[in-house]
Design a protein around this motif. Structure first.
Motif, PDB file in Angstrom:
ATOM      1  N   ASP A  31       0.810  -1.224   0.000  1.00 52.93           N
ATOM      2  CA  ASP A  31       0.000   0.000   0.000  1.00 52.93           C
ATOM      3  C   ASP A  31       0.839   1.268   0.000  1.00 52.93           C
ATOM      4  OD1 ASP A  31      -2.282  -1.449  -0.139  1.00 52.93           O
ATOM      5  OD2 ASP A  31      -2.809  -1.258   1.960  1.00 52.93           O
ATOM      6  N   PHE A  32       2.138   1.171  -0.259  1.00 52.88           N
ATOM      7  CA  PHE A  32       2.980   2.335  -0.478  1.00 52.88           C
ATOM      8  C   PHE A  32       3.299   2.401  -1.973  1.00 52.88           C
ATOM      9  CE2 PHE A  32       3.701   1.591   4.013  1.00 52.88           C
ATOM     10  CZ  PHE A  32       3.729   2.881   4.533  1.00 52.88           C
ATOM     11  N   ILE A  33       3.061   3.558  -2.573  1.00 47.75           N
ATOM     12  CA  ILE A  33       3.251   3.741  -4.011  1.00 47.75           C
ATOM     13  C   ILE A  33       4.567   4.478  -4.220  1.00 47.75           C
ATOM     14  CG2 ILE A  33       2.281   4.673  -6.134  1.00 47.75           C
ATOM     15  CD1 ILE A  33      -0.462   4.609  -4.705  1.00 47.75           C
ATOM     16  N   PHE A  34       5.533   3.796  -4.843  1.00 45.45           N
ATOM     17  CA  PHE A  34       6.853   4.366  -5.081  1.00 45.45           C
ATOM     18  C   PHE A  34       6.904   4.892  -6.517  1.00 45.45           C
ATOM     19  CE2 PHE A  34       7.258   1.050  -1.910  1.00 45.45           C
ATOM     20  CZ  PHE A  34       7.993   1.678  -0.915  1.00 45.45           C
ATOM     21  N   PHE A  35       7.312   6.150  -6.653  1.00 47.14           N
ATOM     22  CA  PHE A  35       7.446   6.760  -7.981  1.00 47.14           C
ATOM     23  C   PHE A  35       8.916   6.874  -8.338  1.00 47.14           C
ATOM     24  CE2 PHE A  35       8.218  10.462 -10.673  1.00 47.14           C
ATOM     25  CZ  PHE A  35       7.406  10.161 -11.754  1.00 47.14           C
ATOM     26  N   ARG A  36       9.262   6.403  -9.537  1.00 50.58           N
ATOM     27  CA  ARG A  36      10.617   6.524 -10.059  1.00 50.58           C
ATOM     28  C   ARG A  36      10.533   6.952 -11.529  1.00 50.58           C
ATOM     29  NH1 ARG A  36      10.983   6.107  -5.442  1.00 50.58           N
ATOM     30  NH2 ARG A  36      12.360   4.788  -4.171  1.00 50.58           N
ATOM     31  N   PHE A  37      11.557   7.713 -11.945  1.00 48.57           N
ATOM     32  CA  PHE A  37      11.624   8.197 -13.326  1.00 48.57           C
ATOM     33  C   PHE A  37      13.005   7.866 -13.871  1.00 48.57           C
ATOM     34  CE2 PHE A  37      11.690  11.699 -16.560  1.00 48.57           C
ATOM     35  CZ  PHE A  37      10.608  11.244 -17.293  1.00 48.57           C
ATOM     36  N   HIS A  38      13.054   7.003 -14.904  1.00 48.89           N
ATOM     37  CA  HIS A  38      14.310   6.474 -15.421  1.00 48.89           C
ATOM     38  C   HIS A  38      14.445   6.758 -16.918  1.00 48.89           C
ATOM     39  CE1 HIS A  38      13.939   3.944 -11.754  1.00 48.89           C
ATOM     40  NE2 HIS A  38      15.250   4.014 -11.755  1.00 48.89           N
ATOM     41  N   ARG A  39      15.692   6.629 -17.350  1.00 47.22           N
ATOM     42  CA  ARG A  39      16.006   6.576 -18.785  1.00 47.22           C
ATOM     43  C   ARG A  39      16.784   5.287 -19.020  1.00 47.22           C
ATOM     44  NH1 ARG A  39      18.881  11.108 -19.534  1.00 47.22           N
ATOM     45  NH2 ARG A  39      17.168  12.337 -20.385  1.00 47.22           N
ATOM     46  N   TYR A  40      16.427   4.551 -20.068  1.00 42.78           N
ATOM     47  CA  TYR A  40      17.079   3.276 -20.335  1.00 42.78           C
ATOM     48  C   TYR A  40      17.839   3.337 -21.656  1.00 42.78           C
ATOM     49  CZ  TYR A  40      13.091   2.478 -23.468  1.00 42.78           C
ATOM     50  OH  TYR A  40      12.147   2.601 -24.458  1.00 42.78           O
ATOM     51  N   ILE A  41      18.780   2.417 -21.805  1.00 46.09           N
ATOM     52  CA  ILE A  41      19.562   2.309 -23.033  1.00 46.09           C
ATOM     53  C   ILE A  41      19.904   0.841 -23.249  1.00 46.09           C
ATOM     54  CG2 ILE A  41      21.716   2.773 -21.780  1.00 46.09           C
ATOM     55  CD1 ILE A  41      22.798   4.042 -24.342  1.00 46.09           C
ATOM     56  N   PHE A  42      19.802   0.385 -24.477  1.00 50.12           N
ATOM     57  CA  PHE A  42      20.120  -1.001 -24.829  1.00 50.12           C
ATOM     58  C   PHE A  42      21.617  -1.115 -25.093  1.00 50.12           C
ATOM     59  CE2 PHE A  42      15.649  -0.555 -26.037  1.00 50.12           C
ATOM     60  CZ  PHE A  42      15.106  -1.643 -25.385  1.00 50.12           C
ATOM     61  N   LYS A  43      22.331  -1.867 -24.226  1.00 50.74           N
ATOM     62  CA  LYS A  43      23.759  -2.067 -24.404  1.00 50.74           C
ATOM     63  C   LYS A  43      24.030  -3.106 -25.484  1.00 50.74           C
ATOM     64  CE  LYS A  43      24.939  -0.723 -19.682  1.00 50.74           C
ATOM     65  NZ  LYS A  43      25.615  -1.111 -18.423  1.00 50.74           N
ATOM     66  N   ASN A  44      23.263  -4.167 -25.477  1.00 48.37           N
ATOM     67  CA  ASN A  44      23.339  -5.181 -26.526  1.00 48.37           C
ATOM     68  C   ASN A  44      21.981  -5.878 -26.589  1.00 48.37           C
ATOM     69  OD1 ASN A  44      23.360  -7.054 -24.353  1.00 48.37           O
ATOM     70  ND2 ASN A  44      25.594  -6.892 -24.245  1.00 48.37           N
ATOM     71  N   GLU A  45      21.942  -7.041 -27.209  1.00 51.74           N
ATOM     72  CA  GLU A  45      20.666  -7.730 -27.391  1.00 51.74           C
ATOM     73  C   GLU A  45      20.081  -8.260 -26.080  1.00 51.74           C
ATOM     74  OE1 GLU A  45      21.329 -10.758 -30.209  1.00 51.74           O
ATOM     75  OE2 GLU A  45      21.620  -9.398 -31.908  1.00 51.74           O
TER      76      GLU A  45
END
Length: 356
Positions: free
Chosen positions: A293-307
Motif C-alpha cells: 500500500d505504499f506507491i513508489f514513484f521513479r523516473f528512469h532513462r534506459y539504453i540497450f547495451k546489446n541484445e
C-alpha cells in the motif's frame, strides 16, 4: 650434643633456580599436554577438536558492559554466521549441480507479499463487471482517445523553496503540465477556472515544516479526488549517479501491483496523467510501483547495451505516496462524498492485508 651434617647440592644454594626453557620448548610441551588429552573409544584415540572462535553455549553479547567491546564481539559473531551460511549455500549448490534434473525444486521464501490475505475485491481482467465500469467511469473519455491530459500543478499558500523546486521538476516529468503559484486562492475557486481552460487534472502539493508532505490529485471535470501522504522526497540534485535532465518526449508509464478494485481505480487515475502515445525515442519511463500500500514513484532513462543487457539511469525526482482518502466528484472538504478513507487502527491491524 651430636651435630649431623646435611649434604647440600651445588645447584640449590637455598634458592630454587628457574629452569631456562626456550619458547619453542614450552609450546611443544603444551602441545604434548593438549595432545595427551584424548578420549579413547573402542581402543581408538579420538582427539578433542574445538572451533577457534566458538562462543560458550550460555554466552550473550548483551551481557558485555563495554559498548565498543560489545560491538566488536557482535560483529565477529555476525561474520561467523555469514561464513557458515555461505558454506552451506555452496554445499547445496554443488549438490544441485551433481543431481542435475533430479534436484528438488528450490524453496520459495516466505514474504509478506506472497503470504497476503486474499481480498474479495481483487480484479479479474476478464470480469464483465470490471469491463463495464471501465467503459462508464470518469476516465473512459481519456482511454477512448477523446481527451488529452492537461495538468495544472500548484502549491499551498506561501510555499518554500524545496516545495517550489519539487513542483517544477514534476512539471518536467508530466507532459503538458503547467505550474502556477497559489496566491491565496481557494480550491473551490480554482476548479471552475481549470475546467473553463480545459484542464483535466488539478494537482496541489502541500507542505509542512518546509517539506512536501501531501498531494491532492483531482480529476476534472467530474472527479474523483485522491488525497495522498508524501514522504521520502528526493530532488534531482540529491540523487547519486543521476542522468541528464529529462527531455520533452512523452514517457512510458508502468503500473505495478494495483490488483484490487480500489487499486485499479488509483492506477487509472495515475495513467490518465500521461498521454497515451509514448515517444520511445526519448527512452524515458515513469513507474508507479505499489508495495504494501505504499506507491513508489521513479523516473528512469534506459539504453540497450546489446541484445540481452539493458542499462537504466534514474533522472528524478523520487517520492513515496500513501493513499489517505478517495472522494467522489471534485474537491469538497465539507460536503464531499468519500468513497474510501484510511482508518489506521482498523485497516492496519493485520500486516498481511492490503487495500490496493
Amino acid at each position: 650434643m651430636d651435630i649431623t651434617e646435611v649434604p647440600v647440592s651445588d645447584q640449590s644454594n637455598g634458592k630454587k633456580k628457574k629452569s631456562k626453557k626456550t619458547k619453542k620448548q614450552r609450546l611443544s610441551e603444551e602441545g604434548d599436554v593438549q595432545g595427551g588429552e584424548m578420549d579413547t573409544k573402542d581402543g581408538v584415540k579420538m582427539e578433542k577438536t574445538e572451533p577457534e572462535h566458538a562462543f560458550p553455549p550460555t554466552f550473550s553479547v548483551s551481557e558485555i558492559k563495554n559498548k565498543q567491546r560489545r560491538h566488536v564481539m557482535f560483529m565477529k559473531h555476525k561474520q561467523e554466521k555469514r561464513k557458515q551460511k555461505m558454506i552451506l549455500k555452496k554445499k547445496k549448490k554443488k549438490e544441485r549441480e551433481a543431481l542435475g534434473d533430479k534436484a528438488p525444486p528450490k524453496e520459495v521464501p516466505k514474504t509478506i507479499e506472497n503470504q497476503r490475505v486474499y481480498d474479495e475485491t481483487t480484479v479479474d481482467p476478464d470480469d464483465e463487471e470490471v469491463k463495464f465500469d471501465e467503459e462508464t467511469d470518469e476516465f473512459a473519455a481519456y482511454f477512448n482517445g477523446l481527451t488529452n491530459p492537461k495538468v495544472l500543478i500548484t502549491t499551498s499558500d506561501r510555499p518554500r523553496g524545496r516545495t517550489v523546486r519539487f513542483c517544477e521538476q514534476l512539471g518536467k516529468v508530466i507532459p503538458n503540465a503547467h505550474v502556477y503559484y497559489r496566491r491565496g486562492l481557494a480550491l473551490k475557486r480554482i476548479i471552475p477556472q481549470c475546467v473553463a481552460r480545459n484542464f483535466t487534472y488539478l494537482m496541489v502539493v502541500n507542505e509542512d515544516r518546509k517539506m512536501p508532505n501531501g498531494l491532492v490529485l483531482c480529476h476534472l471535470p467530474d472527479g474523483p479526488t485522491a488525497h495522498f501522504k508524501v514522504s521520502s522526497v528526493r530532488l534531482r540534485k540529491e540523487i547519486k549517479r543521476r542522468g541528464k535532465d529529462p527531455t520533452e518526449h512523452h514517457p512510458e508509464v508502468i503500473l505495478n501491483n494495483f490488483s484490487t478494485r480500489l487499486g485499479h481505480s488509483i492506477g487509472r487515475l495515475f495513467a490518465a496523467l500521461f498521454p497515451q502515445d509514448p515517444q520511445f525515442v526519448g527512452r524515458q519511463v515513469a513507474t508507479f510501483h505499489n508495495q504494501r500500500d505504499f506507491i513508489f514513484f521513479r523516473f528512469h532513462r534506459y539504453i540497450f547495451k546489446n541484445e540481452k543487457k539493458v542499462g537504466i539511469q534514474e533522472l528524478g525526482p523520487r517520492f513515496t505516496l500513501k493513499l489517505r482518502s478517495l472522494q467522489k466528484g471534485t474537491f469538497d472538504s465539507k460536503f464531499g462524498e468519500y468513497e474510501w478513507v484510511l482508518k489506521r487502527h482498523d485497516m492496519d491491524s493485520c500486516r498481511r492485508k492490503f487495500q490496493l
